[in-house]
Design a protein around this motif. Structure first.
Motif, short mmCIF file in Angstrom:
data_model
loop_
_atom_site.label_atom_id
_atom_site.label_comp_id
_atom_site.label_asym_id
_atom_site.label_seq_id
_atom_site.Cartn_x
_atom_site.Cartn_y
_atom_site.Cartn_z
N LYS A 192 0.80 -1.22 0.00
CA LYS A 192 0.00 0.00 0.00
C LYS A 192 0.84 1.27 0.00
O LYS A 192 0.29 2.37 -0.02
CB LYS A 192 -0.94 0.01 1.21
CG LYS A 192 -2.01 -1.08 1.17
CD LYS A 192 -2.98 -0.94 2.34
CE LYS A 192 -4.06 -2.02 2.28
NZ LYS A 192 -5.02 -1.90 3.40
N LEU A 193 2.13 1.11 0.01
CA LEU A 193 2.98 2.30 0.04
C LEU A 193 2.88 3.04 -1.30
O LEU A 193 3.12 2.47 -2.35
CB LEU A 193 4.43 1.91 0.31
CG LEU A 193 5.42 3.08 0.44
CD1 LEU A 193 5.12 3.86 1.70
CD2 LEU A 193 6.85 2.58 0.45
N LYS A 194 2.52 4.30 -1.23
CA LYS A 194 2.31 5.09 -2.44
C LYS A 194 3.29 6.25 -2.57
O LYS A 194 3.43 6.79 -3.67
CB LYS A 194 0.88 5.64 -2.46
CG LYS A 194 -0.19 4.56 -2.50
CD LYS A 194 -0.05 3.67 -3.74
CE LYS A 194 -1.10 2.59 -3.78
NZ LYS A 194 -0.90 1.66 -4.91
N LYS A 195 3.95 6.64 -1.49
CA LYS A 195 4.80 7.83 -1.56
C LYS A 195 6.13 7.61 -0.87
O LYS A 195 6.19 7.01 0.21
CB LYS A 195 4.09 9.04 -0.92
CG LYS A 195 2.89 9.53 -1.71
CD LYS A 195 2.32 10.81 -1.09
CE LYS A 195 1.16 11.34 -1.92
NZ LYS A 195 0.62 12.61 -1.36
N LEU A 196 7.17 8.10 -1.49
CA LEU A 196 8.48 8.19 -0.86
C LEU A 196 8.69 9.63 -0.39
O LEU A 196 8.13 10.56 -0.98
CB LEU A 196 9.58 7.79 -1.84
CG LEU A 196 9.58 6.33 -2.31
CD1 LEU A 196 10.74 6.10 -3.28
CD2 LEU A 196 9.67 5.37 -1.15
N PRO A 197 9.49 9.84 0.64
CA PRO A 197 9.62 11.18 1.23
C PRO A 197 10.53 12.12 0.44
O PRO A 197 11.45 12.71 1.00
CB PRO A 197 10.19 10.88 2.61
CG PRO A 197 11.00 9.66 2.42
CD PRO A 197 10.26 8.84 1.39
N PHE A 198 10.29 12.23 -0.88
CA PHE A 198 11.13 13.08 -1.71
C PHE A 198 10.26 14.01 -2.56
O PHE A 198 9.17 13.65 -2.98
CB PHE A 198 12.01 12.24 -2.65
CG PHE A 198 12.83 11.20 -1.95
CD1 PHE A 198 13.76 11.57 -0.98
CD2 PHE A 198 12.68 9.86 -2.24
CE1 PHE A 198 14.52 10.61 -0.33
CE2 PHE A 198 13.42 8.89 -1.60
CZ PHE A 198 14.35 9.27 -0.64
N ARG A 199 10.78 15.17 -2.79
CA ARG A 199 10.16 16.12 -3.70
C ARG A 199 11.26 17.01 -4.26
O ARG A 199 12.40 16.96 -3.78
CB ARG A 199 9.09 16.95 -2.98
CG ARG A 199 9.64 17.85 -1.89
CD ARG A 199 8.51 18.64 -1.26
NE ARG A 199 9.00 19.58 -0.27
CZ ARG A 199 8.21 20.42 0.39
NH1 ARG A 199 6.92 20.44 0.15
NH2 ARG A 199 8.73 21.24 1.27
N PRO A 200 10.97 17.83 -5.27
CA PRO A 200 12.05 18.66 -5.84
C PRO A 200 12.73 19.51 -4.77
O PRO A 200 12.08 20.15 -3.95
CB PRO A 200 11.29 19.53 -6.86
CG PRO A 200 10.10 18.74 -7.23
CD PRO A 200 9.69 18.00 -5.98
N GLY A 201 14.05 19.46 -4.78
CA GLY A 201 14.81 20.28 -3.84
C GLY A 201 15.27 19.56 -2.60
O GLY A 201 16.14 20.06 -1.88
N ASN A 202 14.69 18.37 -2.29
CA ASN A 202 15.13 17.69 -1.07
C ASN A 202 15.59 16.26 -1.33
O ASN A 202 15.61 15.43 -0.43
CB ASN A 202 14.04 17.71 0.00
CG ASN A 202 12.96 16.65 -0.22
OD1 ASN A 202 12.79 16.15 -1.34
ND2 ASN A 202 12.22 16.32 0.82
N ILE A 203 15.98 15.94 -2.57
CA ILE A 203 16.55 14.63 -2.86
C ILE A 203 17.96 14.56 -2.27
O ILE A 203 18.80 15.41 -2.59
CB ILE A 203 16.57 14.37 -4.37
CG1 ILE A 203 15.13 14.36 -4.92
CG2 ILE A 203 17.28 13.06 -4.69
CD1 ILE A 203 15.06 14.22 -6.42
#
Length: 931
Positions: free
Chosen positions: A876-887
């Motif tokens: 059920k995991l849908k999201k990893l804790p990354f977004r533009p600018g914080n990789i």
């Protein structure tokens, strides 16, 4: 006619003058040489005066001018030229009667002397000698060059080109030890991370003791294949997996021919249909390239002068080079002595990085030059002499002994830091201590010195703990480069001259000379696959052996009848062997101070163990011991460390432990205890032992309790807090809460400054960990590893936000966990979270078998140090804790099944594009990660 005479006179006069001058050179050769000698002596006297002026000025903080230095260099050149003239000049050149025989020689000498005399007179009148010095403040200079990481390495470019060529299957990289072959292989590995050209990359280390079986084991672990004990069957499994795949195999440090088909590597290599099959190997011998049918060979040479200087400069640092005007030229002399060997440049550069006095650099140069006196023709030995400089520069004999002791482990062996520190304790290299935590801290300090000096390299490995069979733990490890290890053994043999039997290290073999037992002081047969010790031909009075390391010999089940003759033994390591009963031969070794029998399936301790009255360290981790005769422990009066951790979770000592636990109070020097308490009776008994310092503690089966408090139990004792390094709560089925209490002002009067590992295992009813009056960062100031396994009711571990040193998080088989950090945030709060709430040191996140997990944490949280993240069986995991600018800039891998990866949702498509090179598909039920 007069006009004609005038013209003749004008034309012939210069000619007659020239002829006369040339003839004079022959007749006046002696006079010219004498005049030259006199003038040159005056020049030398003047040079001495100038040098005195320069030295006087330098003592006053000035530096010599370039002009005067060039004048001195020219004076030195005239001296060389004069010596050449005098060598040819002899008294017979002046003899007119023999002029016909020597006229040519006299002419040359006379002319050369006259010309040099003019140069000498010019230097005598040169004004440059008067400008001897200037103030020492250097003028502004451009920034010193530092090498940058790129693919500009010609060897890397060449290798990549060969890999891309269809016809080339086997590539050989060869060169002397320490020249950078492994580094080149690692660059190749990094280049192809995320490259779709290959389905799999296989990086294995062969080393000197390589066998088909050891290579297969590495490949099986990397590819996560089925393990099989039969070599032929294992080769078939590997072959069947790879025959329809494109792969790049990187084979490091090969010492002999290896039949790749026997390993399971398909042939032919190169391009087979749509599949690419490439092997790149490194070796010290070009002959191995021939034996392996290498198509393309690349020799890695030592660095040229410019590249060697740039590498050395990078390691020394610009600040040190500029700290004194003379250091730059002295540093170049050091580089020259190191002859472009990268390993030596790195080690010596780091050793000199804080040396800012020219005297220290001159001393370093003298040490390097003196080592050349013992140099032999073999280039490998010259490497030892140069690398020994870094060894000599270690700050104490104790640190040098710590370094040498690392050579007793097998080649390319990764040593657990804890295992190494405990070895140093047993060898007496870590002195007496008041608290066990002080000893371990000192050991980590010593490791730090050695790693910073580039004498050890650090890494991490993942192991499956015996207790947490479904979970894995990151273990900090170190190893010694094989060239450095060879050098260390060379040092222990008095630099190859004498005492060749002082330290004996055997690799996959047994000693044939029975006399070694009376000659050697230390012997290691670690991981030698021996089933029995060779006959011990010695008597108690002749034995000199103090240290014996037999760890890792799984087939070794007995020590032999004459083992008791080794009465001088003080250190004995029998961990990870095949003993099913405690070897009673040990009990006669009354001088023994260190005994390690961890990871042996032994049900009991013998009564005879009580005779080892000098024993200080008794390490019995994971032995399954559940019978301890009464009175045995009490007799071991010298014990400082007793480690029985992770034993009793297997078998039960509930009533028996209550009997012998009392004996611990008789051990007044006991500073470190590893113990597993089962049930309230054992726990209450342990509470009563006020003089016992617990280092490793497991607590299980606490019945009839809905909560457990760290502060109100014996864990609130200051002595326990200061030394506890590992804590595990397990199998307390009725426990609903673990309460961690403090005072109301959030400034606890107690903390766990040494606690690095916390395991919460099979706490099926645990719903929440409550914090009353204290935050985790005030309590667990050093916690690095957290394992949460089989906690069915636990929904989150949000409190990990406050762990300042957390490096590795493992969460496994928690059926109710929906998110690691249950933290909801509005848009306007995201900026504040990013700037104030981060995981400053979290490097590894391992999540598996979490059926309800929908997210890890909000993408506003920063993970600046994240290296690896693994998500297995989290549908059920849908999201990893990354977004533009914080990789994370240090991200190495994202491991998951292809189904999970495809089902992820992204705030921005650019994030997926950025992360795609790090993704690694895993298709097994439970992932064993290899970072």
């Amino acid at each position: 006619m007069e006009l004609l005479n005038s013209i003749v006179g004008i034309v012939l006069a210069p000619l007659f003058s020239f002829v006369k001058r040339q003839m004079t050179y022959s007749f006046k050769a002696g006079d010219n040489v004498k005049d030259l000698q006199n003038a040159h002596q005056r020049l030398l006297d003047m040079k001495d005066d100038v040098k005195e002026d320069i030295e006087r000025a330098e003592r006053n903080g000035k530096i010599r001018t370039h002009q005067v230095q060039r004048w001195l260099d020219e004076v030195e050149t005239t001296k060389t030229q004069l010596d050449a003239i005098l060598e040819k000049y002899t008294p017979r050149c002046l003899c007119f009667n023999r002029f016909s025989l020597n006229c040519c020689s006299n002419y040359t000498i006379g002319k050369t002397a006259a010309e040099l005399l003019r140069d000498v007179q010019r230097l005598l009148n040169d004004e440059r000698r008067n400008e001897v010095a200037k103030p020492s403040v250097p003028p502004p200079v451009p920034k010193l060059p530092v090498p940058t990481k790129s693919t500009s390495n010609p060897n890397l470019k060449k290798t990549l080109r060969y890999i891309k060529e269809d016809q080339v299957g086997m590539i050989g990289i060869w060169g002397m030890g320490g020249v950078g072959k492994t580094h080149l292989l690692e660059q190749i590995h990094d280049t192809f991370i995320g490259d779709s050209a290959f389905d799999f990359m296989i990086f294995v280390t062969a080393s000197q003791s390589c066998t088909t079986e050891t290579i297969q084991k590495q490949i099986v672990e990397i590819l996560h294949l089925q393990q099989h004990e039969d070599v032929s069957r294992q080769a078939e499994i590997i072959f069947n997996f790879l025959r329809n795949q494109s792969f790049l195999m990187l084979l490091d440090d090969l010492w002999g021919r290896l039949d790749l088909l026997d390993v399971g590597i398909p042939f032919p290599l190169g391009i087979v249909g749509e599949h690419k099959r490439k092997v790149v190997l490194t070796t010290r011998s070009i002959a191995i390239c021939g034996q392996m049918d290498v198509r393309k060979k690349i020799k890695v040479e030592c660095l040229n002068d410019d590249d060697a200087w740039r590498l050395f400069l990078e390691k020394v640092g610009e600040e040190t080079i500029r700290s004194h005007p003379r250091i730059s030229s002295l540093a170049k002399d050091v580089v020259k002595e190191l002859r472009g060997l990268p390993l030596a440049l790195v080690i010596t550069g780091r050793a000199m990085c804080e040396k800012k006095d020219p005297g220290e650099w001159e001393d370093a140069i003298n040490l390097l030059k003196k080592s050349r006196l013992d140099e032999v023709e073999d280039q490998e030995e010259s490497t030892f002499h140069r690398l020994k400089f870094s060894y000599d520069k270690l700050k104490s004999n104790t640190l040098r002994e710590c370094f040498l002791s690392c050579s007793m482990w097998p080649e390319d062996y990764w040593i657990s830091k804890v295992e190494l520190i405990e070895c140093w304790m047993g060898l007496g290299l870590i002195k007496e201590f008041d608290y066990i935590s002080d000893a371990y801290n000192n050991g980590h300090t010593q490791i730090g010195y050695l790693t910073r000096a580039c004498l050890l390299e650090e890494s991490e490995r993942i192991v499956t703990t015996r207790l947490l069979r479904k979970s894995e733990r990151i273990v900090p490890i170190v190893r010694m480069h094989d060239v450095l290890r060879d050098m260390a053994l060379w040092i222990t043999h008095d630099e190859g001259k004498n005492n060749k039997n002082k330290w004996m290290v055997f690799k996959h073999e047994t000693p044939r000379d029975q006399q070694i037992w009376s000659k050697a002081e230390r012997i290691t047969l670690m991981q030698s696959n021996i089933k029995a010790l060779p006959p011990i031909a010695t008597t108690p009075c002749s034995s000199k052996l103090t240290t014996l390391m037999l760890s890792g010999n799984r087939s070794l089940r007995e020590l032999g009848d004459n083992f008791g003759a080794l009465v001088a033994l003080t250190y004995l390591d029998l961990s990870k062997c095949g003993f099913i009963h405690f070897p009673k031969e040990i009990c006669g070794l009354v001088q023994l101070r260190y005994l390690n029998l961890s990871h042996n399936e032994m049900p009991s301790l013998p009564e005879e163990l009580g005779s080892l009255v000098n024993l200080k360290f008794l390490i019995l981790r994971n032995t399954g011991i559940h019978i301890i005769p009464q009175g045995v422990i009490a007799k071991l009066k010298s014990l400082q460390v007793l480690d029985l951790f992770q034993n009793w979770i297997i078998g039960g000592l509930a009533e028996l432990a209550s009997t012998w636990l009392e004996e611990l109070e008789c051990l007044y020097d006991l500073k470190g205890l590893g113990i597993w308490v089962q049930g309230k009776s054992q726990f209450d008994k342990l509470i009563e032992l006020f003089n016992v310092s617990v280092r490793w503690l497991g607590i299980s089966n606490l019945e009839n309790s809905t909560s457990f408090s760290l502060s109100t139990s014996f864990l609130g004792d200051k002595q326990i807090q200061g030394n506890l390094a590992e804590l595990c709560f397990a199998k307390s089925n009725v426990t609903q809460y673990i309460v961690i209490e403090g005072n109301n002002d959030q400034q606890p009067t107690w903390e766990f400054p040494a606690l690095e590992n916390l395991d919460i295992y099979k706490m099926h009813c645990l719903e929440e960990i409550l914090w009353k009056g204290v935050l985790p960062n005030k309590l667990f100031t050093a916690l690095r590893f957290l394992n949460v396994v089989d906690c069915d009711m636990l929904k989150s571990v949000s409190w990990i936000l406050h762990l300042p040193c957390l490096m590795t998080l493992v969460v496994n088989n928690c059926s109710s966990m929906r998110e690691l950090i249950a933290y909801t945030v509005e848009k306007e709060q995201e900026k504040e979270i990013t700037s104030t709430t981060t995981f400053p040191h979290l490097r590894n996140i391992i999540l598996s078998r979490l059926p309800e997990m929908v997210s890890i944490c909000h993408s506003a949280f920063a993970l600046p140090e994240l290296h690896n993240i693994s998500v297995i069986e989290c549908p059920k995991l849908k999201k990893l804790p990354f977004r533009p600018g914080n990789i994370p800039s240090k991200l190495r891998s994202i491991k998951s099944s292809r189904g999970i990866w495809k089902g992820l949702e992204w705030e921005d498509s650019s994030v997926k594009t950025s992360l795609r090179p790090f993704y690694k598909n895993v298709n097994w039920v439970y992932a064993r990660l290899h970072f």
